[in-house]
Design a protein around this motif. Structure first.
Motif, PDB file in Angstrom:
ATOM      1  N   PHE A   1      -0.864   4.734   2.001  1.00  0.00           N
ATOM      2  CA  PHE A   1      -0.827   4.595   3.475  1.00  0.00           C
ATOM      3  C   PHE A   1       0.612   4.617   3.987  1.00  0.00           C
ATOM      4  O   PHE A   1       0.917   5.260   4.982  1.00  0.00           O
ATOM      5  CB  PHE A   1      -1.553   3.306   3.894  1.00  0.00           C
ATOM      6  CG  PHE A   1      -2.987   3.542   4.309  1.00  0.00           C
ATOM      7  CD1 PHE A   1      -3.891   4.103   3.422  1.00  0.00           C
ATOM      8  CD2 PHE A   1      -3.418   3.243   5.584  1.00  0.00           C
ATOM      9  CE1 PHE A   1      -5.207   4.356   3.797  1.00  0.00           C
ATOM     10  CE2 PHE A   1      -4.731   3.490   5.974  1.00  0.00           C
ATOM     11  CZ  PHE A   1      -5.622   4.043   5.080  1.00  0.00           C
TER      12      PHE A   1
ATOM     13  N   GLY B   1       0.804  -1.217   0.000  1.00  0.00           N
ATOM     14  CA  GLY B   1       0.000   0.000   0.000  1.00  0.00           C
ATOM     15  C   GLY B   1       0.834   1.262   0.000  1.00  0.00           C
ATOM     16  O   GLY B   1       1.406   1.636   1.038  1.00  0.00           O
TER      17      GLY B   1
ATOM     18  N   PHE C   1      -1.961   6.237  -8.346  1.00  0.00           N
ATOM     19  CA  PHE C   1      -3.285   6.128  -7.727  1.00  0.00           C
ATOM     20  C   PHE C   1      -3.869   7.523  -7.507  1.00  0.00           C
ATOM     21  O   PHE C   1      -3.166   8.434  -7.049  1.00  0.00           O
ATOM     22  CB  PHE C   1      -3.180   5.399  -6.384  1.00  0.00           C
ATOM     23  CG  PHE C   1      -4.485   5.341  -5.641  1.00  0.00           C
ATOM     24  CD1 PHE C   1      -4.736   6.193  -4.574  1.00  0.00           C
ATOM     25  CD2 PHE C   1      -5.480   4.479  -6.054  1.00  0.00           C
ATOM     26  CE1 PHE C   1      -5.957   6.164  -3.919  1.00  0.00           C
ATOM     27  CE2 PHE C   1      -6.706   4.435  -5.391  1.00  0.00           C
ATOM     28  CZ  PHE C   1      -6.946   5.275  -4.329  1.00  0.00           C
ATOM     29  N   TYR C   2      -5.157   7.733  -7.881  1.00  0.00           N
ATOM     30  CA  TYR C   2      -5.795   9.042  -7.704  1.00  0.00           C
ATOM     31  C   TYR C   2      -5.040  10.148  -8.445  1.00  0.00           C
ATOM     32  O   TYR C   2      -5.084  11.311  -8.047  1.00  0.00           O
ATOM     33  CB  TYR C   2      -5.902   9.433  -6.226  1.00  0.00           C
ATOM     34  CG  TYR C   2      -7.130   8.925  -5.499  1.00  0.00           C
ATOM     35  CD1 TYR C   2      -7.218   9.069  -4.120  1.00  0.00           C
ATOM     36  CD2 TYR C   2      -8.202   8.316  -6.147  1.00  0.00           C
ATOM     37  CE1 TYR C   2      -8.334   8.618  -3.402  1.00  0.00           C
ATOM     38  CE2 TYR C   2      -9.311   7.862  -5.449  1.00  0.00           C
ATOM     39  CZ  TYR C   2      -9.372   8.008  -4.075  1.00  0.00           C
ATOM     40  OH  TYR C   2     -10.477   7.566  -3.377  1.00  0.00           O
TER      41      TYR C   2
ATOM     42  N   GLU D   1      -7.796  -0.106 -10.674  1.00  0.00           N
ATOM     43  CA  GLU D   1      -8.080  -0.631  -9.328  1.00  0.00           C
ATOM     44  C   GLU D   1      -8.897   0.379  -8.513  1.00  0.00           C
ATOM     45  O   GLU D   1      -8.996   1.558  -8.846  1.00  0.00           O
ATOM     46  CB  GLU D   1      -6.768  -0.904  -8.589  1.00  0.00           C
ATOM     47  CG  GLU D   1      -5.939   0.345  -8.413  1.00  0.00           C
ATOM     48  CD  GLU D   1      -4.792   0.196  -7.436  1.00  0.00           C
ATOM     49  OE1 GLU D   1      -4.576  -0.911  -6.905  1.00  0.00           O
ATOM     50  OE2 GLU D   1      -4.131   1.205  -7.180  1.00  0.00           O
ATOM     51  N   TYR D   2      -9.460  -0.124  -7.434  1.00  0.00           N
ATOM     52  CA  TYR D   2     -10.169   0.715  -6.475  1.00  0.00           C
ATOM     53  C   TYR D   2     -11.445   1.326  -7.079  1.00  0.00           C
ATOM     54  O   TYR D   2     -11.706   2.511  -6.988  1.00  0.00           O
ATOM     55  CB  TYR D   2      -9.263   1.799  -5.897  1.00  0.00           C
ATOM     56  CG  TYR D   2      -9.825   2.365  -4.603  1.00  0.00           C
ATOM     57  CD1 TYR D   2     -10.426   3.612  -4.572  1.00  0.00           C
ATOM     58  CD2 TYR D   2      -9.815   1.614  -3.436  1.00  0.00           C
ATOM     59  CE1 TYR D   2     -11.003   4.111  -3.408  1.00  0.00           C
ATOM     60  CE2 TYR D   2     -10.373   2.107  -2.259  1.00  0.00           C
ATOM     61  CZ  TYR D   2     -10.963   3.353  -2.264  1.00  0.00           C
ATOM     62  OH  TYR D   2     -11.530   3.838  -1.111  1.00  0.00           O
TER      63      TYR D   2
ATOM     64  N   CYS E   1      -8.199  -3.572  -1.716  1.00  0.00           N
ATOM     65  CA  CYS E   1      -8.573  -2.602  -0.689  1.00  0.00           C
ATOM     66  C   CYS E   1      -9.888  -2.893   0.029  1.00  0.00           C
ATOM     67  O   CYS E   1     -10.471  -3.966  -0.152  1.00  0.00           O
ATOM     68  CB  CYS E   1      -8.585  -1.190  -1.308  1.00  0.00           C
ATOM     69  SG  CYS E   1      -8.260   0.092  -0.090  1.00  0.00           S
TER      70      CYS E   1
ATOM     71  N   CYS F   1      -3.772  -1.035   1.101  1.00  0.00           N
ATOM     72  CA  CYS F   1      -3.502  -0.191   2.274  1.00  0.00           C
ATOM     73  C   CYS F   1      -3.135  -1.005   3.509  1.00  0.00           C
ATOM     74  O   CYS F   1      -3.798  -2.001   3.815  1.00  0.00           O
ATOM     75  CB  CYS F   1      -4.718   0.670   2.555  1.00  0.00           C
ATOM     76  SG  CYS F   1      -5.099   1.738   1.180  1.00  0.00           S
TER      77      CYS F   1
ATOM     78  N   PHE G   1     -13.561  -0.367   4.759  1.00  0.00           N
ATOM     79  CA  PHE G   1     -12.933   0.224   5.956  1.00  0.00           C
ATOM     80  C   PHE G   1     -13.082   1.738   6.036  1.00  0.00           C
ATOM     81  O   PHE G   1     -12.961   2.305   7.132  1.00  0.00           O
ATOM     82  CB  PHE G   1     -11.481  -0.220   6.074  1.00  0.00           C
ATOM     83  CG  PHE G   1     -10.449   0.490   5.214  1.00  0.00           C
ATOM     84  CD1 PHE G   1     -10.729   0.924   3.915  1.00  0.00           C
ATOM     85  CD2 PHE G   1      -9.165   0.698   5.711  1.00  0.00           C
ATOM     86  CE1 PHE G   1      -9.758   1.562   3.146  1.00  0.00           C
ATOM     87  CE2 PHE G   1      -8.177   1.324   4.942  1.00  0.00           C
ATOM     88  CZ  PHE G   1      -8.469   1.773   3.652  1.00  0.00           C
TER      89      PHE G   1
HETATM   90  N1  CBH Z   1      -2.365   1.226  -5.225  1.00  0.00           N
HETATM   91  C1  CBH Z   1      -2.814   2.195  -4.254  1.00  0.00           C
HETATM   92  C2  CBH Z   1      -4.182   1.829  -3.717  1.00  0.00           C
HETATM   93  C3  CBH Z   1      -4.718   2.757  -2.690  1.00  0.00           C
HETATM   94  S1  CBH Z   1      -6.356   2.329  -2.132  1.00  0.00           S
HETATM   95  C4  CBH Z   1      -6.678   3.827  -1.236  1.00  0.00           C
HETATM   96  C5  CBH Z   1      -7.734   3.796  -0.197  1.00  0.00           C
HETATM   97  C6  CBH Z   1      -8.057   5.137   0.404  1.00  0.00           C
HETATM   98  C7  CBH Z   1      -8.837   5.995  -0.570  1.00  0.00           C
HETATM   99  C8  CBH Z   1      -9.712   7.073   0.081  1.00  0.00           C
HETATM  100  O1  CBH Z   1      -9.856   7.154   1.323  1.00  0.00           O
HETATM  101  O2  CBH Z   1     -10.255   7.866  -0.706  1.00  0.00           O
HETATM  102  C9  CBH Z   1      -1.773   2.278  -3.150  1.00  0.00           C
HETATM  103  O3  CBH Z   1      -0.964   1.352  -3.048  1.00  0.00           O
HETATM  104  O4  CBH Z   1      -1.764   3.246  -2.399  1.00  0.00           O
END
Ligand code: CBH
Ligand code: ZN
Length: 397
Positions: free
Chosen positions: A22, A19, A67-68, A150-151, A208, A291, A252
């Motif tokens: 995190f 993760g 991610f994001y 993902e996610y 996740c 995470c 979660f």
């Molecule tokens: N590949 C990513 C996946 C992250 S999943 C994130 C969960 C929290 C998102 C949120 O609270 O909006 C990573 O390793 O961080």
């Protein structure tokens, strides 16, 4: 010439990494809340270092830290990262860092997509796919080995992402952040898997939101539906490293402990041995974490599957199997714990005498299209915050 993802999956196990948001948040390089990966430009050494931790732990895949990193998310709720670093800049830097570390071993590089504020705002398929395309263009230019979407908590958006990914000609991994109860529009986990496979994903599964064992319950349902539909795809599991027996459909993030009070729930490395074995026995061949997964968790997955893989990870140099290193401890009572039998049977206490075993999820039940999820570029105001806190609400009250 390195073997590609699909050949490796046909031949055996591929171990994913852990993760990133995190782990980097705890190290001071990512802000919880936005969770966006501008660190690829701001703090490349931190991102490179974490990739190296997972490579040493046995990960075969370096997921580029994208991610994001969709343009709309990078300018959501007061986030200035798009303006300051640009979507292209962040995604490009992420691909380069992942490739640099992958070349230090036998690693593969994955370009990653994730859910978007555009979709949550109820906007169109074309608008949503435009966001995905901006990232995929950068991944293709950087010659990543495969794409991972993902996610996703709505299979509708997941399918839109798979469609964009498939146009690249690269292998596509599709992973939803759902549990055994399916997605947030009421689509069952099995039906989600069938839709992902029919949309053209080569690997489908879950990441996740839920702990390793609830995740495998969801994967069992996916596998049964795929078998019933005669669909042959590989399976991926990249669960949380937190125990979440009390989580409901939203996972979660719905628990009062999310995100800054989850420590009592952390899985041990021995939990990860059990997870890796159960995943392998279920037929999952892409086994990683999300995470909460740190390098020692991935190392435990690689150690559990060392026979199947024909090798131990480099990090096992400092970790004799099943606590063997404790034989070198100065105190005899600790040396007495140098056995598989001891650790496999230990049920660790939390050390928190006033902790409840379980919490009550918030269960607001809002999802895509609800006004509270609408994209806005300006920061959340004090009035908005006070309107969100339910009167008299205390954490796990
Ligand atoms: N590949 C990513 C996946 C992250 S999943 C994130 C969960 C929290 C998102 C949120 O609270 O909006 C990573 O390793 O961080
Ligand atoms: Zn996660």
């Amino acid at each position: 010439m390195k073997k590609g993802l699909l050949q490796r999956l046909d031949e055996g196990v591929v171990i994913g990494d852990g993760g990133f948001v995190f782990a980097l948040e705890k190290r001071g390089y990512v802000k919880a809340g936005p969770w966006t990966p501008e660190a690829t430009v701001q703090y490349p050494d931190a991102v490179r270092g974490l990739h190296r931790e997972f490579l040493r732990a046995g990960a075969d895949v370096m997921q580029a830290f994208t991610f994001y990193a969709s343009d709309d998310k990078l300018s959501n709720r007061g986030n200035k990262s798009s303006a300051k670093y640009t979507c292209r800049g962040i995604n490009d830097a992420a691909c380069r860092l992942a490739r640099e570390v992958a070349e230090e071993g036998d690693g593969l590089v994955a370009g990653g997509l994730s859910q978007t504020p555009t979709y949550l705002s109820g906007m169109s398929k074309a608008d949503t796919q435009k966001e995905f395309q901006k990232q995929v263009d950068v991944f293709v230019e950087n010659k990543v080995d495969f794409l991972i979407a993902e996610y996703f908590e709505h299979v509708e958006e997941m399918v839109w992402a798979i469609e964009v990914c498939r146009k690249s000609g690269l292998p596509v991994v599709a992973s939803m952040c759902i549990g055994p109860d399916g997605d947030l529009h009421g689509i069952t986990a099995g039906e989600c898997a069938v839709q992902m496979a029919k949309a053209g994903a080569h690997v489908v599964g879950i990441n996740c939101h839920f702990d390793p064992f609830i995740t495998l319950e969801g994967l069992r349902k996916m596998k049964a539906a795929l078998d019933a539909a005669g669909l042959k795809v590989h399976l991926i599991a990249q669960p949380l490293a937190f125990h979440t027996p009390d989580a409901q459909k939203q996972g979660f993030i719905d628990l009062p402990e999310f995100p800054f009070g989850l420590e009592p729930r952390i899985c041990t490395r021995w939990d990860m041995h059990r997870y890796a074995r159960e995943a392998y026995d279920l037929g999952v061949r892409y086994i990683g974490g999300c995470c909460g997964f740190e390098a020692y968790h991935i190392r435990a997955v690689a150690e559990e599957l060392a026979k199947e893989r024909g090798k131990l990870p480099a990090g096992s140099e400092k970790h004799e199997q099943w606590a063997g290193g404790l034989k070198m401890h100065t105190k005899p009572w600790v040396r007495a714990r140098a056995s598989r039998q001891y650790w496999e049977n230990l049920c660790p206490s939390s050390g928190r005498p006033f902790s409840a075993a379980m919490s009550k999820p918030d269960a607001w039940g809002v999802t895509a299209g609800d006004s509270s999820l609408k994209q806005k570029t300006t920061a959340t105001t004090e009035e908005e915050l006070t309107s969100l806190v339910k009167p008299g609400k205390v954490a796990n009250g």
